[in-house]
Motif scaffolding. Structure first.
Motif, PDB file in Angstrom:
ATOM      1  N   ASP A  83      18.172 -22.054  -0.096  1.00  0.00           N
ATOM      2  CA  ASP A  83      18.763 -20.732  -0.296  1.00  0.00           C
ATOM      3  C   ASP A  83      18.266 -19.834   0.830  1.00  0.00           C
ATOM      4  O   ASP A  83      17.065 -19.652   1.014  1.00  0.00           O
ATOM      5  CB  ASP A  83      18.360 -20.167  -1.656  1.00  0.00           C
ATOM      6  CG  ASP A  83      19.117 -18.883  -2.008  1.00  0.00           C
ATOM      7  OD1 ASP A  83      19.835 -18.358  -1.119  1.00  0.00           O
ATOM      8  OD2 ASP A  83      18.975 -18.404  -3.151  1.00  0.00           O
ATOM      9  N   MET A  84      19.177 -19.264   1.615  1.00  0.00           N
ATOM     10  CA  MET A  84      18.817 -18.402   2.749  1.00  0.00           C
ATOM     11  C   MET A  84      18.842 -16.923   2.377  1.00  0.00           C
ATOM     12  O   MET A  84      18.635 -16.064   3.241  1.00  0.00           O
ATOM     13  CB  MET A  84      19.775 -18.648   3.923  1.00  0.00           C
ATOM     14  CG  MET A  84      19.780 -20.084   4.422  1.00  0.00           C
ATOM     15  SD  MET A  84      18.150 -20.699   4.888  1.00  0.00           S
ATOM     16  CE  MET A  84      17.822 -19.735   6.342  1.00  0.00           C
ATOM     17  N   TYR A  85      19.081 -16.611   1.134  1.00  0.00           N
ATOM     18  CA  TYR A  85      19.109 -15.240   0.646  1.00  0.00           C
ATOM     19  C   TYR A  85      20.026 -14.366   1.535  1.00  0.00           C
ATOM     20  O   TYR A  85      21.100 -14.790   1.939  1.00  0.00           O
ATOM     21  CB  TYR A  85      17.701 -14.644   0.562  1.00  0.00           C
ATOM     22  CG  TYR A  85      16.864 -15.321  -0.510  1.00  0.00           C
ATOM     23  CD1 TYR A  85      17.035 -14.987  -1.852  1.00  0.00           C
ATOM     24  CD2 TYR A  85      15.933 -16.290  -0.183  1.00  0.00           C
ATOM     25  CE1 TYR A  85      16.293 -15.604  -2.855  1.00  0.00           C
ATOM     26  CE2 TYR A  85      15.180 -16.921  -1.171  1.00  0.00           C
ATOM     27  CZ  TYR A  85      15.372 -16.570  -2.500  1.00  0.00           C
ATOM     28  OH  TYR A  85      14.649 -17.188  -3.481  1.00  0.00           O
ATOM     29  N   ASP A  86      19.585 -13.148   1.825  1.00  0.00           N
ATOM     30  CA  ASP A  86      20.378 -12.262   2.676  1.00  0.00           C
ATOM     31  C   ASP A  86      19.774 -12.169   4.078  1.00  0.00           C
ATOM     32  O   ASP A  86      19.730 -11.096   4.688  1.00  0.00           O
ATOM     33  CB  ASP A  86      20.471 -10.853   2.058  1.00  0.00           C
ATOM     34  CG  ASP A  86      21.265 -10.850   0.764  1.00  0.00           C
ATOM     35  OD1 ASP A  86      22.191 -11.674   0.657  1.00  0.00           O
ATOM     36  OD2 ASP A  86      20.940 -10.040  -0.121  1.00  0.00           O
ATOM     37  N   SER A  87      19.298 -13.288   4.577  1.00  0.00           N
ATOM     38  CA  SER A  87      18.634 -13.284   5.884  1.00  0.00           C
ATOM     39  C   SER A  87      19.587 -12.949   7.021  1.00  0.00           C
ATOM     40  O   SER A  87      19.163 -12.533   8.097  1.00  0.00           O
ATOM     41  CB  SER A  87      17.986 -14.649   6.147  1.00  0.00           C
ATOM     42  OG  SER A  87      18.961 -15.683   6.150  1.00  0.00           O
TER      43      SER A  87
END
Length: 324
Positions: A83-87
Motif C-alpha cells: 500500500d503506497m498510501y497518498d505518497s
C-alpha cells in the motif's frame, strides 16, 4: 522457580545488550531493536535505496515506512500486500517498494525530499525500528577557470626575455550558487589552496598565480561525498611551460654532442693537412717554362748565379747538374 518472572533473570537479559530495549511483560521478556539513525547524503536526481536488511518478508510481517516530523505513512507491506498510501502527493511516482525485502527506493530524488524516514518492522520475532536522515544536495556545477583581470599586468608583460621569465599567470576559479561545498586548487593530487562555505547559497571564487601552464593544475568543487573537476587546459589563459628535459635524458644527448664534436675536429684536421700537403707539392712542382729554361742553360753552359726556382718560393731541392 519461574525464571521468566524472576527479577534477577530479567535484569541479566536486559544488561546483556546495550542496544536492546526490554519490555518486561507478565509472561516474559520482549526485546525490540534500538531506534538508530543512519545519515544518507545524495545529490538531486540520484536514486536512494533505504534498506530494511531483511532477507525475505514473511506472510505475517508488517513493514511500514513513514516520512517527516509528522511521521506520515508513505508505504507499507502488510500480509504481503503493498500500500503506497497518498505518497504521490509528495513524491509523485518516485517511490518503489521491494515486495521481497520491504526496502524503499526513492528515484530521481529532489531537495524537498530531504528529511527523516522512519521504518517500523512488526514480525513474530518482535518489533524493530530504523531511521534514515536523508539530506539532498543541489547538483554540483563544474567550476569555471578564467584569467584574473584585476591582476593581469605582470602576466601580460612580455616585452623582454627577462620580464617574460619573471612574469606570472594570474587565474581565478569560480562556482555559482552553492552551499556546504569546498572549492580547491590542485597541482596533481596536492592541494594548493581551498575555501569552504556553510549553509548559505553563495558564489565562490578562488585565485591562483602560477609561473606557466601545464596539465597538472585543476579546480575542484566538492561535497563530502561527491565532487566536480575542471582541468586547466586553455592555452589562451596562460603561456605554456617549456618542455622540461629529464636528467635521465641528458646522458645520451651529451654523448651524441661529444661524438659530433669529435667528428668535426677530425674532419677539420684532415682537410687542413690535405691542404698543407697540396701546398708543399705545388712548391716542388716545376712548371714547363721553368724546365725549358733550365735545359737551355745547361746546354749553353750559362748557369745563373742564383737558382731559378727559389724566387718567391721556399727553398727547393732541384740540382741543375742532375738534370740531363
Amino acid at each position: 522457580m519461574d525464571f521468566r518472572t524472576s527479577g534477577s533473570f530479567r535484569k541479566m537479559i536486559c544488561n546483556a545488550s546495550f542496544f536492546c530495549l526490554c519490555l518486561l511483560l507478565s509472561n516474559g521478556v520482549f526485546c525490540a531493536g534500538t531506534d538508530e539513525v543512519k545519515s544518507v547524503s545524495v545529490m538531486e536526481g540520484d536514486s536512494v535505496p533505504l534498506n530494511t536488511d531483511i532477507t525475505e518478508v514473511q506472510s505475517k510481517d508488517q513493514i511500514l515506512w513513514m516520512f517527516g516530523p509528522q511521521e506520515t505513512r508513505i508505504a507499507e507491506i502488510h500480509k504481503q500486500n503493498i500500500d503506497m498510501y497518498d505518497s504521490n502527493v509528495t513524491f509523485g511516482d518516485r517511490l518503489q517498494m521491494d515486495s521481497q525485502t520491504g526496502s524503499l527506493t526513492i528515484r530521481n530524488i529532489r531537495t524537498e525530499h530531504s528529511g527523516l524516514y522512519k521504518l517500523q518492522i512488526l514480525s513474530s520475532r518482535g518489533t524493530s525500528h530504523k531511521r534514515f536522515n536523508v539530506t539532498v544536495y543541489a547538483r554540483l556545477p563544474f567550476p569555471v577557470i578564467t584569467r584574473n583581470s584585476s591582476n593581469c599586468s605582470s602576466s601580460s608583460s612580455s616585452s623582454s626575455s627577462s620580464s617574460s621569465s619573471s612574469s606570472r599567470c594570474s587565474l581565478v576559479c569560480s562556482v555559482l550558487n552553492v552551499s556546504q561545498v569546498t572549492l580547491s586548487w590542485y597541482a596533481g593530487i596536492s592541494v594548493l589552496s581551498s575555501i569552504s562555505v556553510s549553509d548559505l547559497s553563495i558564489s565562490l571564487s578562488l585565485p591562483l598565480e602560477i609561473q606557466c601552464l601545464d596539465d597538472s593544475y585543476s579546480c575542484v568543487v566538492s561535497y563530502s561525498f561527491s565532487n566536480r573537476t575542471t582541468h586547466l587546459s586553455d592555452p589562451e589563459l596562460c603561456h605554456t611551460c617549456p618542455d622540461f628535459i629529464q636528467p635521465s635524458h641528458l646522458i645520451p644527448l651529451i654523448s651524441a654532442g661529444l661524438l659530433i664534436f669529435i667528428a668535426v675536429v677530425v674532419l677539420v684536421k684532415y682537410f687542413h693537412c690535405k691542404n698543407c700537403k697540396q701546398a708543399t707539392q705545388e712548391d716542388l712542382t716545376i712548371t714547363e717554362s721553368e724546365y725549358t729554361q733550365i735545359i737551355y742553360c745547361l746546354q749553353t753552359g750559362d748557369l745563373p748565379q742564383k737558382p731559378l726556382l727559389d724566387v718567391g718560393r721556399t727553398e727547393t731541392a732541384v740540382n741543375y747538374q742532375h738534370i740531363q
